[in-house]
Each structure stands twice: as structure tokens, then as C-alpha cells.
Design a protein around this motif. Structure first.
Motif, PDB file in Angstrom:
ATOM      1  N   THR A 116      -9.847   2.340   3.904  1.00  0.00           N
ATOM      2  CA  THR A 116      -8.522   2.245   4.511  1.00  0.00           C
ATOM      3  C   THR A 116      -8.571   2.688   5.973  1.00  0.00           C
ATOM      4  O   THR A 116      -7.523   2.845   6.592  1.00  0.00           O
ATOM      5  N   VAL A 117      -9.767   2.910   6.479  1.00  0.00           N
ATOM      6  CA  VAL A 117      -9.929   3.208   7.896  1.00  0.00           C
ATOM      7  C   VAL A 117     -10.964   2.230   8.426  1.00  0.00           C
ATOM      8  O   VAL A 117     -12.047   2.108   7.856  1.00  0.00           O
ATOM      9  N   GLY A 118     -10.596   1.524   9.488  1.00  0.00           N
ATOM     10  CA  GLY A 118     -11.521   0.525  10.017  1.00  0.00           C
ATOM     11  C   GLY A 118     -12.512   1.134  10.987  1.00  0.00           C
ATOM     12  O   GLY A 118     -12.286   2.222  11.526  1.00  0.00           O
ATOM     13  N   LEU A 137      -6.094  -2.912   7.565  1.00  0.00           N
ATOM     14  CA  LEU A 137      -5.578  -3.829   6.554  1.00  0.00           C
ATOM     15  C   LEU A 137      -6.749  -4.497   5.843  1.00  0.00           C
ATOM     16  O   LEU A 137      -7.850  -4.597   6.380  1.00  0.00           O
ATOM     17  N   PHE A 138      -6.484  -4.989   4.653  1.00  0.00           N
ATOM     18  CA  PHE A 138      -7.489  -5.739   3.892  1.00  0.00           C
ATOM     19  C   PHE A 138      -8.001  -6.915   4.720  1.00  0.00           C
ATOM     20  O   PHE A 138      -9.182  -7.234   4.727  1.00  0.00           O
ATOM     21  N   LEU A 139      -7.078  -7.522   5.445  1.00  0.00           N
ATOM     22  CA  LEU A 139      -7.378  -8.694   6.260  1.00  0.00           C
ATOM     23  C   LEU A 139      -8.469  -8.429   7.279  1.00  0.00           C
ATOM     24  O   LEU A 139      -9.242  -9.310   7.629  1.00  0.00           O
ATOM     25  N   LEU A 176      -2.330   0.111  -2.463  1.00  0.00           N
ATOM     26  CA  LEU A 176      -2.985   0.845  -1.379  1.00  0.00           C
ATOM     27  C   LEU A 176      -2.147   0.814  -0.103  1.00  0.00           C
ATOM     28  O   LEU A 176      -1.474  -0.158   0.179  1.00  0.00           O
ATOM     29  N   ARG A 177      -2.246   1.897   0.640  1.00  0.00           N
ATOM     30  CA  ARG A 177      -1.612   1.949   1.942  1.00  0.00           C
ATOM     31  C   ARG A 177      -2.569   2.605   2.918  1.00  0.00           C
ATOM     32  O   ARG A 177      -3.337   3.477   2.533  1.00  0.00           O
ATOM     33  N   PRO A 190       1.225  -1.167   4.176  1.00  0.00           N
ATOM     34  CA  PRO A 190       0.675  -1.758   2.951  1.00  0.00           C
ATOM     35  C   PRO A 190      -0.623  -2.501   3.253  1.00  0.00           C
ATOM     36  O   PRO A 190      -0.703  -3.254   4.219  1.00  0.00           O
ATOM     37  N   TYR A 191      -1.617  -2.280   2.378  1.00  0.00           N
ATOM     38  CA  TYR A 191      -2.969  -2.772   2.640  1.00  0.00           C
ATOM     39  C   TYR A 191      -3.035  -4.289   2.661  1.00  0.00           C
ATOM     40  O   TYR A 191      -3.838  -4.873   3.361  1.00  0.00           O
ATOM     41  N   LEU A 192      -2.191  -4.933   1.861  1.00  0.00           N
ATOM     42  CA  LEU A 192      -2.332  -6.379   1.699  1.00  0.00           C
ATOM     43  C   LEU A 192      -1.426  -7.181   2.632  1.00  0.00           C
ATOM     44  O   LEU A 192      -1.303  -8.376   2.466  1.00  0.00           O
TER      45      LEU A 192
END
Lengths: 531, 398
Positions: free
Chosen positions: A264-266, A299-301, A473-474, A479-481
């Protein structure tokens, strides 16, 4: 020697708070004031530092009549010797004679030195041992003058460090080739060069009681969400650890869901990538001694994006983006699907393909599940071996991997040929979604097990579980998605496809709230209407 | 957790334990159900065709044709890679299970795409096999059904086909290919067969397959159709009548070849069917009798000419169209008169009455068997030759 040094330093820094700026007042219960006797001060300092080989105490006399005792303290290797020689010692010892207009005694006050003689950009005053020691360890030279209880901290930092080189892990055909380095000053400069705007704030803090690692958070003041910055600072200030050796330390201490396989951290080591994320309203965390810069929220993206997506024209970028999504599902599902199809749902395989597969599988000793897990394991071993291997031994590993495991395992009848193809496809596809590799590796194993137990139904359950987890997930409240769930229509322009640049008018909705327009409307190029 | 606040530590631990217990239960769930339908590929044999026949003792003779996968590297895909096994059982299902008395592997029926029904069984009762075909979930509904002619189903399954590793898939491929290129036989799969068997007023016709020889080797050949009446075969259609059957049983057709004699000559001309539309409707004659009206439009492409006469001009093409018209009419008439002679409604006219005039069908259905041979029909056929494959003249011999 070092243990003693560290112990002393640790004791000192324990008293300090984490958000200590180098030029701000240290907060602590004990302030050991300096005395105005040079000898006493040197004695105290060398007592704290101990017998360190790289610690230099240069004592000299200067002034019109060589009447002033002075000492310069620094760590050899952390400072630039030319600056010490030409910027401090030379002006004091020789050029002070040239100033004939001032009275002979004027140099006895250390502030006068700072104002007149020292030819160094950053010089600050200090009154306490703690301040002095911190500056000393971070590469400052300390000038002590007899008769002064104030010392000068002279910024002559300069240690051996790697220059800006080409990124090894995130390469691109088109786009800048430089990457961040281990030196945080270079890194902030690389970022600053890309965003030359007063809006870009780079805040500084120190983390790690022993390592005293410099950490910078960089964001656009008017774009980044203030609550995001506040929350990040809160999480960073929570960190109370002896050392921060890499940005991964920080990532693991500030992430939202530490038990999730998904990051969740890029992170990235490409300045252009980090700049792009900062421009979208994210906050970058630069850590000294590592080229990997963190960004939040992630983000997931982001696992599917590459800098080149934005440098190439949109059609090709969109195709490549879609390809990455396909590759994501291939690498996640292909071993599981293979297992499910061959053990439970043989009717779903086209007949001629099935006959060929059966012919290849004929006589292999292990069931498909074990084959899938075993070959997956072999691939992970090869990959891990390849990552840690000295480059000289690389070819040997390729031979072992390609020849022995790939070819001979099949001809020896240990593993079926289709399984090798599936594993190879999985491996190659996994390199298209580098951002999620760790999560995929874990999920793939779970899915293979579920497929081996329940077939396609198991895969469905596994995927559903993964989807539920992903939607919950956040990352720092985002929001992650997104932009899929919750669905943000305007952000779909940069998700499965990448819309033309002149269409990407707004910044991501859920990341930034203010100043969300990043370009003018009607930017679409067209020929002049009335030539 | 709201419930944790204000309760004792012990309660909190209990809540926590319960939560973890839930997760554990979910985690163990997959292990409980085990690997039910797990079939390891190494334990299976791919079944390419199923044959069902009758022994003199009224038992089922069940045959399987199994693919024998060539070991890698494949030496040649055209080599015969099949093995046929036969076993007897009281029912088809029982015989299928008894297969494992002599077969060390589990037959996978999912990939079988030809079902050969022995002539003997077909003449006796189709109910001996059809229940297994629809009840068993391993049998695919799109498996094509054939009836063996002149030999047992087991013999058909033992016979290889050239250029194909096994005759089960070979048969399937043959009938599908000839449909678009030759227009002789109508492929019928299990689902269609079941539908036609269960619908009153329509009888199925299944393609007949017989042993033949090719270059001195045994092979299989499609030859005619088996006409059912109720659950048993009552007669056959020859290939000529089968073509007539194709015209009236399909509302649309594409592809296929029609060969006619050039009027006023002995030359032959082949026409390729571009598309055909057919519609049957119910009429009453002036005397009040039922009449089935078959309207058919067929568009052809001039395919080949056996002869040197220049027929590709307007008046001669008119003649050709007329000749094609007559030929189609002859084929249809041959088929219908055969069917009416056998009293088997393969034309589906009973079903036509049922869909258009249900009340009338309610009256007629009891006596339909007797009524069917006497039903009148009329044919309105329109044939057009649309193109000549870009060659507008006959070959200029000189």
C-alpha cells in the motif's frame, strides 16, 4: 571503538526528538553548555568521540599577531578537504592579514569571523554540545575559538557517493534514463529540477536513533491533501527505531495493512515517475542512503503503470496497458487453471489439445498440483538466485535453469512439457507487473492449492477472497481499487487504457481535492483555422 | 471492536478466540470436502467414440474407442492411434462400468464426439441407450449419433479412417465437412435426437455408417440414412433421398453441390449452393384437405461443366435453372414418397400442424400414423444461378 562511539551518540540522540532540524533548537532535558575555554571544549568533545581514527582535530593560531587560538574539528571522509583548506583555513590563516581596515582584536568574536572571513555557503552557530555533535556527525566542520562559548558549524559536507546513473530496475526505451542515488541531496535536486515551483515543499526530518537518517517528504503544497500530509507526518513521527537503513524500513512502519500481501506504499527509483506522482497530489518520502523513494497513497492501478505509458502516444500505451492486465491474470491464474482443467474439468480443454497434453503428461510421476507447485518453486529459486548472483556467474545459472530444468526435466519424464510452458509463461508474464510481484507470488500459490482441492470452484473462491480483500484495502484513506471500486468515472481515463494527454484534464479525484485541474481544456492539437 | 470495551480481559480473550476460530474453520473448509472429482490425467484414457449394440441375449454390447496418444516427439499425426475395446453388460451403463474389468484406466467420455448405434439395437429399441446419453453428465450433448449399417457398432469402432489418428473424430469431421461441401448428410447430435424423439409429429433420421475399403484397407463410409419410427428403425434413405431430406428439413442451407444434366444434352453441370431458404406452411385445398406447401428459394454459383457447350448465356442459364429446379423437386419427391411409404413422419409435418393449428393436432395425433402417408404437398421452388466464378464463358476449345 565504534561501539563506544555509537553508545555515546545514542545517549545523546535519545534526548533529541525525531523531527529535529539541523538548524533548529534541539529539545531535550539536558543541555551541556560549552565553556569559553578552547582546551576544555576540545577535551569534552574528544572524550565523547573517543579514539576515532577518522576524527580530526586541527589546532591553529591566527589573527594579525597569531594571537588567537582556534581548532577545527571534523570527520575525515565526511567533509570536502578542498573546502576545509580553501574556505576555512586559508582565509583564517593568510587572508585575515589582508583586512587592514578592521581592528586587530575584532576576530576574537566568533560572529565576526562568520560575517567576514569564512567563504562557505552555510555557516550556523551553536551553543550546546548536542547541537555540535549532531552537526559533526552529519559532515559539518566545527570551528572553536578560544574565549568563545559559541561555535560555528560549517557545512562542508561531501562524502564519496555514487553519481546519477541509469536505473537498473526500471528501465525505459523512451524517457529519462537517470535514477535516484543514495545521496538525498542529489535526490531532492533531481526532484526539484522536474518541479521548479515554489509549491514543491521538501520537509526534512531525521529518523533512527542510531542511524540519524535524513528523511525528506516532498509534496505540492496546493495540490496534496493537507490531511494526507498531516497523517503521513503523524505516522513518520511514530517511528522510534534504532536505524533506518532503507526506505523499506519506513514503508513497513507506515503502511495501512501490514498483513496484506499487497503493497500500500509505492516506490520507485525514477525521478520522473516520482515527480509525476507528486504532481498528481501524492507525497514522496525520500530517504537518505537509498535510491528508492516512497510515495503515498498507492493504488492497485500503480502496479500496472509505467512512465513510458505517458511518453508514448496513447494507442500503443493503451495496448501495452491492457497487455499488462492480461499478463497479470496469466501470471496469477495460469498454473491454477492448468491444474483445475487437467484434474477436474478435462471436458473444457479442446480435444486435440487435450490429447497432445495427455501424450506429454503420459508417464510423469507426479499429479499436476505437485508439478505446478514444484515447478513454481524451482522458478522462484532460479529468480532469487539470479537476483543475488554476481554477474560473472550469471551464464552458469541460465544454463542450469534453461537446459537442465527446462529441457532435461521433460526428456527425463519428470515433468510434463505443458507444465514447463505454463511455468515459463507465468514467469515471463510476472515481469510485466513488477509492482505486484510479491503479492502475485503468494496468491498464485494459494490459488494452485485451491485449484488442486476444489478445481475451478476453488479458483473462484480464491479470486473472490482476493477481490474482497482488495476492495477493503485502503492506502492513506484512499480506496485501493479506485478508479474501479469505488468507481470514479473521470479517472477511468488512466486505468485500463491511457487516454490522450490532452484529455487528462483532472488529477485523480480521490487523491487530490483542491487544484485538481492540471491542464487547460481544449488542448487537442489541430491545424490553424484561418491560415 | 466495540464489544471489547467495558468487558473483562477474559471476555475479550474469548471474543478474540472465537474470531480466530471462525477463520480457522474457514481455512480448514477446503480440506473437509476433499478432492472429489479429482481425476489424474495419468489415470485416464480419452474416449473418442462410443458404440452400443445388442447381443443375441438382449444384453448391451458396449464398445469404446480410445485415443492412444503417441509418445513425444509425435512421429506422425496421421498414424492410427486408437484402440477399441468391447464388453457386454445388462445395461449400457453397467457395461460402461464393467469396462474397468479389462481397462486399467478411467475412460473420459467428455471428449467422445461420435456415438455409433448398432443396427441391431436401432432396429430393436432406441430406449436401450438414450437414457444413458441424456442422464449421464459425462456424455456431451453435442456428440454426433450414427447408426451402423451391415455390421456391429463394435466393428465400426475397430475400423480406422485414413489420415486421422482415430475414426471417432474422423467420422465426426467427415460428416461436418461434407455438409458444407457436398450436402448429403445431416449431422444429428444427441440433443437434437432427443428433441426429435420426444416431439410428436417428427421422426429422426440418423446417418448410416458402414465399413468400406480404401486402397485395400478397411475404412468407414457414410451411406444413406436410417429412418426411425418411434423408437426403432423402419427403413433407410439412399444418398439421393438424403439430399431431398436436407432440402426440406433445413430452413436455411449454405454450401453443397447439385449436379444436373444440361437440358437437350448429356453434358453434366455442377452448381454450388450459395444459400437456400425453405419454409413449409399448412394450407387447405379447395376440397378442404390438408396440404403442406413447401416454398424453397435456392441461389447457386456455376461450379463446373462437363462438356464444351457454351451454356453461360441468358437462355441457356434459364434452362439450367429450370433443370436445377426439376432436380431439387425430384429429390424432395423421392424423399417424401419414401417417408410416406414407411409411414414415418421425418418431414416434421405433424409438428408443423401442432405449431400452427394445435386444436387440429389434438384431433389428428391419434391417427397421424395412418393419415401421414396420405397428406398432400405442393412444391414451389425458385432456383437462380447468380454467378459463374468470374469466368463468364465456357472454355474456348478450337
Amino acid at each position: 571503538m565504534f561501539s563506544y562511539l555509537k553508545r555515546k551518540l545514542g545517549l545523546l540522540s535519545l534526548a533529541n526528538k525525531m523531527n529535529n532540524d539541523s538548524d533548529s533548537e534541539p529539545e531535550g532535558p539536558v543541555h551541556s553548555e560549552l565553556s569559553n575555554k578552547l582546551k576544555n571544549n576540545i577535551a569534552i568533545i574528544s572524550d565523547i568521540v573517543g579514539v576515532s581514527e577518522d576524527f580530526v582535530i586541527r589546532e591553529f593560531k591566527f589573527g594579525l599577531h597569531k594571537q588567537i587560538d582556534a581548532a577545527l574539528l571534523f570527520f575525515d571522509g565526511l567533509v570536502k578537504s578542498e573546502e576545509i583548506n580553501h574556505g576555512i583555513i586559508r582565509p583564517l590563516m593568510y587572508e585575515s592579514h589582508l583586512l587592514t581596515t578592521v581592528s586587530p582584536s575584532c576576530f576574537e568574536d566568533i560572529r565576526a569571523l562568520k560575517e567576514t572571513l569564512l567563504a562557505i555557503g552555510e555557516v550556523t552557530e551553536a551553543n550546546t554540545i548536542e547541537e555540535l555533535m549532531e552537526a559533526l556527525f552529519s559532515g559539518n566542520a566545527i570551528l572553536l575559538l578560544d574565549g568563545n562559548a559559541t561555535v560555528l558549524m560549517i557545512d562542508v559536507r561531501g562524502w564519496a557517493s555514487r553519481g546519477v546513473e541509469e536505473s537498473k530496475t526500471e528501465q525505459s526505451v523512451r524517457g529519462p534514463h537517470e535514477s535516484f542515488t543514495e545521496n538525498i541531496r542529489f535526490n531532492t535536486a533531481l526532484l526539484r529540477r522536474r518541479i521548479q515551483d515554489p509549491d514543491l515543499l521538501i520537509e526534512y526530518l531525521v529518523l533512527g536513533k542510531k542511524s540519524r537518517t535524513a528523511v525528506c517528504i516532498a509534496y505540492l503544497k496546493t495540490v496534496a491533501h493537507p490531511e494526507l500530509v498531516e497523517e503521513l507526518k503523524r505516522r513518520l513521527n511514530r517511528i522510534d527505531i534504532d536505524a533506518v537503513l532503507e526506505s523499506g524500513y519506513i514503508e513497513q512502519l507506515i503502511e495501512d495493512d501490514p498483513f496484506s500481501p499487497f503493497a500500500t506504499v509505492g516506490n520507485s527509483e525514477r525521478p520522473d515517475r516520482i515527480a509525476a506522482r507528486v504532481l498528481e497530489g501524492r507525497v514522496a518520502i525520500l530517504v537518505d542512503t537509498t535510491p528508492y523513494v516512497l510515495t503515498v497513497p498507492m493504488l492497485f492501478l500503480e502496479g500496472f503503470q509505467a512512465p513510458e505509458d505517458y511518453y508514448s502516444r496513447p494507442y500503443y500505451s493503451s495496448i501495452v496497458r491492457l497487455l499488462r492486465f492480461v499478463a497479470f491474470f496469466i501470471t496469477l491464474l495460469s498454473p491454477a487453471l492448468y491444474v483445475a482443467l487437467t484434474t477436474y474439468h478435462v471436458e473444457l480443454i479442446p480435444t486435440s489439445l487435450f490429447i497432445t497434453m495427455v501424450a506429454a503428461e503420459e508417464g510423469t510421476p507426479f499429479p499436476a498440483v505437485l508439478e505446478a507447485i514444484g515447478m513454481g518453486l524451482v522458478f522462484e529459486i532460479l529468480r532469487e538466485g539470479g537476483a543475488r548472483l554476481p554477474t560473472i556467474i550469471g551464464p552458469a545459472l541460465s544454463i542450469v535453469g534453461a537446459l537442465i530444468i527446462g529441457d532435461l526435466a521433460v526428456s527425463a519424464g519428470l515433468v510434463s512439457a505443458p507444465m514447463i510452458i505454463v511455468v515459463a509463461l507465468t514467469a515471463v508474464s510476472s515481469f510485466l507487473v513488477i509492482g505486484h510481484t510479491d503479492a502475485i507470488t503468494l496468491m498464485r500459490l494459494i490459488l494452485v492449492l485451491l485449484a488442486g482441492v476444489l478445481g475451478a470452484f476453488g479458483i473462484a473462491i480464491g479470486l473472490l477472497g482476493m477481490l474482497i480483500h482488495l476492495t477493503s484495502l485502503r492506502s492513506f484513506g484512499v480506496p485501493y481499487l479506485t478508479p474501479w471500486a469505488p468507481s470514479v468515472k473521470t479517472d477511468l481515463k488512466d486505468s485500463m487504457i491511457r487516454a490522450p494527454l490532452w484529455k487528462m484534464i483532472l488529477r485523480p479525484r480521490l487523491i487530490t481535492e483542491f487544484d485538481s485541474q492540471r491542464e487547460a481544456f481544449r488542448l487537442k492539437p489541430h491545424p490553424p483555422e484561418n491560415p | 471492536m466495540d464489544s471489547l470495551s467495558g468487558v473483562s480481559v477474559f471476555e475479550g480473550v474469548k471474543v478474540l478466540l472465537r474470531r480466530w476460530l471462525q477463520y480457522l474453520l474457514i481455512l480448514f473448509l477446503p480440506l473437509l470436502c476433499g478432492c472429489w472429482n479429482l481425476v489424474d490425467v495419468n489415470d485416464t484414457a480419452i474416449c473418442t467414440a462410443v458404440g452400443v449394440d445388442l447381443t443375441p441375449e438382449n444384453n448391451i454390447l458396449f464398445s469404446l474407442q480410445l485415443a492412444k496418444p503417441a509418445p513425444l516427439p509425435i512421429t506422425g499425426a496421421n498414424e492410427t492411434q486408437m484402440l477399441a475395446v468391447t464388453i457386454e453388460g445388462q445395461t449400457a451403463g453397467a457395461a460402461a462400468r464393467r469396462m474397468n474389468l479389462l481397462l486399467p484406466r478411467i475412460p473420459l467420455y467428455e471428449h467422445a464426439n461420435s456415438l455409433v448405434i448398432g443396427e441391431k439395437l436401432a432396429r430393436k429399441d432406441l430406449a436401450y441407450v438414450i437414457d444413458l446419453a441424456i442422464r449421464n453428465r459425462h456424455v456431451q450433448r453435442n456428440m454426433l449419433v450414427f447408426v451402423s449399417s451391415g455390421s456391429r457398432a463394435a466393428d465400426i469402432l475397430h475400423t480406422p479412417m485414413p489420415l486421422y489418428p482415430n475414426s471417432g473424430f474422423g467420422l465426426n469431421n467427415t460428416i461436418n465437412l461434407q455438409k458444407d461441401r457436398l450436402l448429403k448428410y445431416q449431422p444429428v447430435n444427441v440433443a437434437q435426437l432427443v428433441r426429435e424423439l420426444s416431439t410428436p409429429g417428427i421422426e429422426p433420421v440418423l446417418p448410416l455408417v458402414e465399413s468400406s475399403t480404401l486402397n485395400g484397407k478397411d475404412t468407414l463410409k457414410l451411406n444413406g440414412g436410417a429412418v426411425f419410427k418411434g423408437r426403432k428403425v423402419v427403413g433407410t434413405l439412399n444418398p439421393y433421398e438424403m439430399m431431398g431430406y436436407q432440402w426440406i428439413r433445413n430452413p436455411r442451407l449454405q454450401g453443397g453441390l447439385l449436379t444436373i444434366t444440361v437440358p437437350g444434352s448429356t453434358d453434366k453441370v455442377s452448381l454450388e449452393l450459395l444459400h437456400m431458404q425453405q419454409k413449409s406452411s399448412l394450407h387447405r385445398t379447395s376440397s378442404g384437405d390438408l396440404q403442406v406447401n413447401i416454398q424453397l428459394t435456392a441461389d447457386f454459383d456455376f461450379f463446373e461443366q462437363k462438356g464444351a457447350e457454351d451454356v453461360l448465356n441468358r437462355p441457356r442459364v434459364q434452362d439450367l435453372q429450370q433443370a436445377a429446379n426439376e432436380e431439387i423437386k425430384r429429390q424432395i419427391t423421392a424423399c417424401i414418397s419414401k417417408a410416406q411409404g414407411m409411414g414415418s413422419d421425418i418431414t416434421g409435418w405433424g409438428a408443423l400442424i401442432y405449431t400452427t393449428e394445435p386444436e387440429l393436432w389434438a384431433e389428428l395425433k391419434e391417427d397421424w400414423e395412418q393419415l401421414y402417408p396420405g397428406i398432400e404437398y405442393s412444391l414451389q421452388i425458385e432456383t437462380r444461378i447468380l454467378s459463374s466464378s468470374l469466368t463468364t464463358k465456357s472454355f474456348p476449345f478450337h
